[in-house]
Design a protein around this motif. Sequence first.
Motif, short mmCIF file in Angstrom:
data_model
loop_
_atom_site.label_atom_id
_atom_site.label_comp_id
_atom_site.label_asym_id
_atom_site.label_seq_id
_atom_site.Cartn_x
_atom_site.Cartn_y
_atom_site.Cartn_z
N ILE A 1 58.29 40.80 49.15
CA ILE A 1 57.72 41.34 50.25
C ILE A 1 57.26 40.26 51.03
O ILE A 1 56.68 39.38 50.86
CB ILE A 1 56.43 42.25 49.85
CG1 ILE A 1 56.98 43.37 48.94
CG2 ILE A 1 56.02 42.83 50.86
CD1 ILE A 1 55.48 43.91 48.19
N SER A 2 58.06 40.24 52.43
CA SER A 2 57.68 39.45 53.39
C SER A 2 58.06 38.01 53.06
O SER A 2 57.13 37.13 53.46
CB SER A 2 56.30 39.66 54.14
OG SER A 2 56.19 41.01 54.51
N GLY A 3 58.92 37.70 52.52
CA GLY A 3 59.24 36.39 52.27
C GLY A 3 60.78 35.90 52.90
O GLY A 3 61.47 36.75 53.46
N TRP B 1 65.01 45.11 45.56
CA TRP B 1 64.49 45.91 46.52
C TRP B 1 63.57 45.05 47.62
O TRP B 1 62.41 44.48 47.14
CB TRP B 1 63.53 46.92 45.86
CG TRP B 1 63.38 48.03 46.79
CD1 TRP B 1 63.63 48.21 47.98
CD2 TRP B 1 62.33 49.13 46.34
NE1 TRP B 1 63.14 49.63 48.26
CE2 TRP B 1 62.44 50.36 47.22
CE3 TRP B 1 61.69 49.52 45.21
CZ2 TRP B 1 61.72 51.32 47.17
CZ3 TRP B 1 60.98 50.68 45.00
CH2 TRP B 1 61.00 51.55 46.22
N ASN B 2 63.98 44.52 48.65
CA ASN B 2 63.66 43.75 49.48
C ASN B 2 62.77 44.36 50.76
O ASN B 2 63.42 45.17 51.38
CB ASN B 2 64.60 43.07 50.13
CG ASN B 2 64.12 41.90 50.89
OD1 ASN B 2 63.19 41.28 51.04
ND2 ASN B 2 64.88 41.42 52.00
N PHE B 3 61.63 44.04 50.99
CA PHE B 3 60.55 44.59 52.21
C PHE B 3 60.21 43.55 52.93
O PHE B 3 60.00 42.32 52.52
CB PHE B 3 59.45 45.20 51.43
CG PHE B 3 59.51 46.31 50.65
CD1 PHE B 3 59.63 47.68 51.59
CD2 PHE B 3 60.07 46.30 49.29
CE1 PHE B 3 59.89 48.71 50.50
CE2 PHE B 3 60.40 47.75 48.80
CZ PHE B 3 60.05 48.78 49.26
N PHE B 4 60.14 43.82 54.09
CA PHE B 4 59.42 43.16 55.32
C PHE B 4 58.54 44.04 56.02
O PHE B 4 59.23 45.18 56.19
CB PHE B 4 60.09 42.20 56.08
CG PHE B 4 61.55 42.74 56.90
CD1 PHE B 4 61.31 43.26 58.03
CD2 PHE B 4 62.67 43.05 56.11
CE1 PHE B 4 62.60 43.66 58.58
CE2 PHE B 4 63.96 43.33 56.65
CZ PHE B 4 63.49 43.81 58.00
N VAL B 5 57.63 43.79 56.56
CA VAL B 5 56.76 44.82 57.37
C VAL B 5 56.75 44.40 58.78
O VAL B 5 57.10 43.37 59.32
CB VAL B 5 55.44 44.85 56.87
CG1 VAL B 5 55.42 45.06 55.28
CG2 VAL B 5 54.58 43.52 57.11
N HIS B 6 56.71 45.76 59.52
CA HIS B 6 56.41 45.77 61.02
C HIS B 6 55.36 44.78 61.34
O HIS B 6 54.47 44.59 60.78
CB HIS B 6 55.91 46.97 61.57
CG HIS B 6 55.71 47.02 63.00
ND1 HIS B 6 57.02 46.81 63.71
CD2 HIS B 6 54.84 46.97 63.94
CE1 HIS B 6 56.46 47.01 65.21
NE2 HIS B 6 55.12 47.22 65.27
#
Length: 73
Positions: free
Chosen positions: A25-27, A46-51
């Motif tokens: 997450i966010s990396g 399952w890759n995430f990044f945030v607004h």
Amino acid sequence: VSSGADGVWSLAAAYPDLFAAVLPISGVPSGSEAAQSIADAQLPVWNFFVHGDGDNLESANRRMQDALLDAGA
């Protein structure tokens, strides 16, 4: 969160057979060699990044997604 996600990418690339799946997450992804290692092991990601993470982080994650797909993930 981001430092942990950087570690997730690094560990997934170095030891892909150790994990059932990874969820950074966010990396900042580790690059095309990491993508190939992860894809070869068929390690689910399952890759995430945030607004609000910024354009650089977003583009780095999109590049990693493309690298994973190009590597056969």
